[in-house]
Scaffold this active site. Sequence first.
Site, PDB file in Angstrom:
ATOM      1  N   HIS A  45      -1.922  -1.001   7.118  1.00 51.26           N
ATOM      2  CA  HIS A  45      -1.585  -1.311   5.724  1.00 51.26           C
ATOM      3  C   HIS A  45      -0.516  -0.377   5.187  1.00 51.26           C
ATOM      4  O   HIS A  45       0.176  -0.699   4.243  1.00 51.26           O
ATOM      5  CB  HIS A  45      -2.830  -1.244   4.837  1.00 51.26           C
ATOM      6  N   ASP A  65      -9.276   7.062   7.609  1.00 51.76           N
ATOM      7  CA  ASP A  65     -10.737   7.044   7.455  1.00 51.76           C
ATOM      8  C   ASP A  65     -11.303   5.696   7.870  1.00 51.76           C
ATOM      9  O   ASP A  65     -12.305   5.615   8.568  1.00 51.76           O
ATOM     10  CB  ASP A  65     -11.121   7.315   5.992  1.00 51.76           C
ATOM     11  N   HIS A  84       0.838  -1.195   0.000  1.00 51.73           N
ATOM     12  CA  HIS A  84       0.000   0.000   0.000  1.00 51.73           C
ATOM     13  C   HIS A  84       0.875   1.248   0.000  1.00 51.73           C
ATOM     14  O   HIS A  84       1.288   1.723   1.060  1.00 51.73           O
ATOM     15  CB  HIS A  84      -0.901   0.002   1.248  1.00 51.73           C
ATOM     16  N   GLU A  90     -17.430  -3.556  24.377  1.00 51.48           N
ATOM     17  CA  GLU A  90     -16.621  -4.765  24.478  1.00 51.48           C
ATOM     18  C   GLU A  90     -15.391  -4.721  23.578  1.00 51.48           C
ATOM     19  O   GLU A  90     -14.284  -5.071  24.002  1.00 51.48           O
ATOM     20  CB  GLU A  90     -17.469  -6.002  24.128  1.00 51.48           C
ATOM     21  N   SER A  99     -22.036  -8.114  37.504  1.00 49.50           N
ATOM     22  CA  SER A  99     -22.444  -9.468  37.133  1.00 49.50           C
ATOM     23  C   SER A  99     -21.256 -10.404  36.936  1.00 49.50           C
ATOM     24  O   SER A  99     -21.306 -11.575  37.290  1.00 49.50           O
ATOM     25  CB  SER A  99     -23.249  -9.442  35.826  1.00 49.50           C
ATOM     26  N   ARG A 125     -22.321 -18.603  36.010  1.00 48.55           N
ATOM     27  CA  ARG A 125     -23.248 -17.753  36.736  1.00 48.55           C
ATOM     28  C   ARG A 125     -23.798 -18.477  37.961  1.00 48.55           C
ATOM     29  O   ARG A 125     -24.026 -17.870  39.002  1.00 48.55           O
ATOM     30  CB  ARG A 125     -24.424 -17.367  35.835  1.00 48.55           C
TER      31      ARG A 125
END
Lengths: 668, 668
Positions: free
Chosen positions: A68, A161, A28, A419, A391, A529
């Site tokens: 790249h 971008d 590139h 995440e 949790s 859990r």
Amino acid sequence: MTEPIDQLCIDTIRALSMDAVQAANSGHPGLPLGMAPAAFVLYADVMKHDPADPDWPDRDRFVLSAGHGSMLLYSALHLAGYDLSLDDLKHFRQWDSRTPGHPERERLADGRWRTPGVEVTTGPLGQGFGNGVGMAIAEQHLRHTFGAEVQDHHIYAIVSDGDLMEGVASEAASLAGQLGLGKLVYLYDDNDISLDGPTSLSFDSEDVSKRFDAYGWQVLEVGDANDVHALRAAVAEGNSETERPTLIHVKSIIGYPSPHKQGTSAAHGAPLGEEEVRLTKEAMGWDPDKTFFVPDGVYERFQRRGRKGARERSAWQQRLDALKQDAAKAELWDCAWAGKPLPGVGEALAPGAIDWGKPALATRVAGKQAMAAFDSFVPTMVGGAADLSGSTNTMFPGGDEERLTRDHVGRNVYFGVREHGMGAAVNGMAAHGGIVRPYGSTFLQFADYMRGAIRLSALQELKVAWVFTHDSVALGEDGPTHQPVEHLAALRAIPHLTVLRPGDAMETAEAWRVILEDLDGPAALILSRQNLPVMTDAPVRDGVARGAYVVRATEEVPQAVIVGTGSEVHTALEAADLLAADGLRVQVVSMPSWELFAKQDQAYRQSVLPAGVPKVSVEAGIAMGWSQWVDASVSIERFGASAPGDVVLERLGITPAATAAKVKELVG
Amino acid sequence: MTEPIDQLCIDTIRALSMDAVQAANSGHPGLPLGMAPAAFVLYADVMKHDPADPDWPDRDRFVLSAGHGSMLLYSALHLAGYDLSLDDLKHFRQWDSRTPGHPERERLADGRWRTPGVEVTTGPLGQGFGNGVGMAIAEQHLRHTFGAEVQDHHIYAIVSDGDLMEGVASEAASLAGQLGLGKLVYLYDDNDISLDGPTSLSFDSEDVSKRFDAYGWQVLEVGDANDVHALRAAVAEGNSETERPTLIHVKSIIGYPSPHKQGTSAAHGAPLGEEEVRLTKEAMGWDPDKTFFVPDGVYERFQRRGRKGARERSAWQQRLDALKQDAAKAELWDCAWAGKPLPGVGEALAPGAIDWGKPALATRVAGKQAMAAFDSFVPTMVGGAADLSGSTNTMFPGGDEERLTRDHVGRNVYFGVREHGMGAAVNGMAAHGGIVRPYGSTFLQFADYMRGAIRLSALQELKVAWVFTHDSVALGEDGPTHQPVEHLAALRAIPHLTVLRPGDAMETAEAWRVILEDLDGPAALILSRQNLPVMTDAPVRDGVARGAYVVRATEEVPQAVIVGTGSEVHTALEAADLLAADGLRVQVVSMPSWELFAKQDQAYRQSVLPAGVPKVSVEAGIAMGWSQWVDASVSIERFGASAPGDVVLERLGITPAATAAKVKELVG
């Protein structure tokens, strides 16, 4: 007006990059041509770095998020004096070269870096952006812990971008704004071109500067990437802002000054072609016959900042030596940068060392108790959850008091419902160094949301921990959108990732010990859990580290073996009880980690999973891959369902009775 | 001042939602309490819908992106007159109930919807946001194709803080701004609370309104979620804006009017508790002893908009009947809404129907030729790539002329570098209906970035196509960040997803036919970057549809079988040549799809993979799962490397010689 020698340096980046891409006939060229001035300004004028010591802990970090454009980085590293030769550039994108297609952070077998000066592996867009955010969290934490005299530096990046269209970068940008990470200074290469053509195809309605302003960033504009004075001024302004991250919006021309390809997507991802390289060199006033050529004076000028960096590193070393007069601080510093806990963590996590308080508890709860037990041994461990710490139970003692905010340097990070950004940031903390075993946590289901980052942790063998709770359909009512069934298999599929699914509190503590003390790469810790009985008499210490072990042996040679992981170790034990009532001798194996077990010698593996004895696995997920260990599997080959967890397990056949039936079927 | 009957309707949503969560002792009461007025306004006043026909193609769509607030939706659907009884509400979150923990779009075996009126499965945050964007693309395309008299509706959604923190929503929001999707009207439930506590923990530095303004959205503010007049006015303003999507920023109080839990994270994800439910009912002026109670007049008022909708549907039916006087339009309409191609597509894709033009071509290139061949049979098929259409070769003839922009309704979508947003949008197109086999495309590597959306396509059995190219280390120089090795296994792990990896151009055309004609759920089509010989004599027509077939038989019973997929079918053929030279009879099998093969009867499977004959697979990826089909595997159990593709294949042992050696090892 750019100084002639500066222009020569910039054009040398361009020429080397074009030549390398042309030699490989792959790569590139567009970004290196367009953003050569920025790389020059950073490496030759701005960044605190010493090419002789690419591991210097207090160096400024540079991330080429748009990986790249790797030749931009390689050219700059070569010219700045890193251990990367012209010959290395000539082998761009060849087998085992030091200049792979995208920058790769990799420690070779001989201890050297594949490419000295490459901070992090980039290429999958948006990841580098998020890695820098993690580096800034690391820098802030270490500055707070050890003092600005030994840790006080910036994180620079060039982002494209494409990076800014990626969700992972959006998440990380919002997080960086939230945390007020003033040490971040990112240059946005706004060149109006992406692979498919002009960004007007997909990215022109958005006002990027306004968006970053909305995230709480300082946004600066540089109207012409070739204006090195403006670039320097903007970077200086970014450096002087301490409360907000900075985005410098740089308008550039991709492929500049290629006469026929600049400003077009043709310059993005393919060699310019020999003739166009010649024409571009002529446009720069260069001899088109010369390749891999570095004009006189370029090294000298390019290495000016590095020479100053060497002096700064000497002064820094004296300050560090002074700090290390304090033995406790010295030990802490050395452990932090070795990525190791302080001595004694093994004892703190040994069987019997933690009072679990009750006979049965969820492994996610055990995980929290284990964290409290090892807390003081890893004072630079930083991490948190994606808005699920209540949790997943991943938090160090102190809780909110120890929360990382823009006003307080804590080590409990509220990543928000981000995440993927969390994953990239945790990778960045690990790549930065000094943070021992940074971690990120969410429900196992949402490992899917951050898989791009998990893979990169494995590819780079970063010492991170991923903590995934709510690990099966047993989570119950939230239903199939939240119940993992294929996720254990999908994580085990990733090379270099060690997956650990402990079967009770004791195994959980030991799993954490293995992660902190034994593993040199990333780990995924999979927790339940629901409550699970504590197996106080199981030999977990040796067993977890070996990946699998016998939790219930038979007096004589077993007639069958049942292998369980996590909560299903108890399903296996109960199935063995049922079979014992029928007079069948069954050995029960807990197998928290396939990867660790695969590393054991043949004799040990044979003792756990003896050849010739029928073997059945039971795991609340798909059977994929289990046939390498056992003859038959009790598994879930469908999505889950919304209902109380015990009902779902019963309906989907993850029960002692179903397991016993499968064993009988096999034994015949 | 809210009309008393309106207030009663709103409070009925609240009471039903509290009661159901309490009965299940599980669920999320906070959102239904806080946003009850918005649901009331939408279902009782605004939305064009007819509860008697939840499949009416021209209904307004409603997406509860914050799927954890499912009781808000279920209460509204019940009160609005959908086929969802009070008894159904009482079975919230129980096995096989019609009110699962999160909304689930699922067609039951008897043809009914699990929950009539649920447009899409939500719960994983951000997905619903992106689904709505796809629905708006679908509506626009169908309006353009069939006329506004039969397709002209809005897409509404309620989105949460959590949704807006997710990268997938950021990507989709930017895309919606780019495309100027004026039919989107989203209500943002800004309640200052997420699971971990106040959003100040992780989401208060960001100015969400400014951010959406930056994306090109119209942003409106409603200062109090209980102000139904302001809600109505804002929705009306959103409806009247046709050039931009609208975000209505609604300040709400989570858990309102619970005396002790409103405004706290305690109201988010756990039942309020019996006593607090009683107190909340008292605060609303209700009898706390009554549960699942609907006061007089509530159904009447709530169903006002639905009754009007029924009349609108009758009028619409007349317009549709008029349109269908044109037989061609009638066929197109019926096929579109059946999700099927026009008759004749099988012939267009039959072996021999396409002139491939050369003896060897990449299957990604064959894919483009196949798309040109089936183009006219699927005029409402819409899709595109994540800024890689030039590389994945996924585009309908017409190219940029047929590009979807804010000013032109084309069906080639430039999704930008937004894989996850693309995935969610494609799912939304499929869930909308009328778009035949919407598709999204990127490199196989970046399936990781959109895995959350791929999984939801499988969970809902949406008729989408995922096209993933550059499918192995053979892509070469871009290196391990771009080379998939574990991705085929990770996709095969997802239930209900049919993975197809054709071995040449002929198989590629047939794979597209199978996807368009045969499959009722999602497909992943895996294509090569590199050229592959065209197997003109292989019986692909029957073979691909059956998942695996013999591409080279032996005259006598084979001594070994080699199974390849994709490019490795040719590795297998060459290995068989090598072995034939050694006098070994080897049957070669192409196995484009495990899932399709697993559905064949025992006799067919036995003919392809005969029991008792040593079998070896060769695939340029990990072996995980292959042991269910074969005895040994030639595979890649590590990450790839940057070098020319043939060099990487050679170094990593994906060669005819290595395959032949493995066969010999097995045959002994």
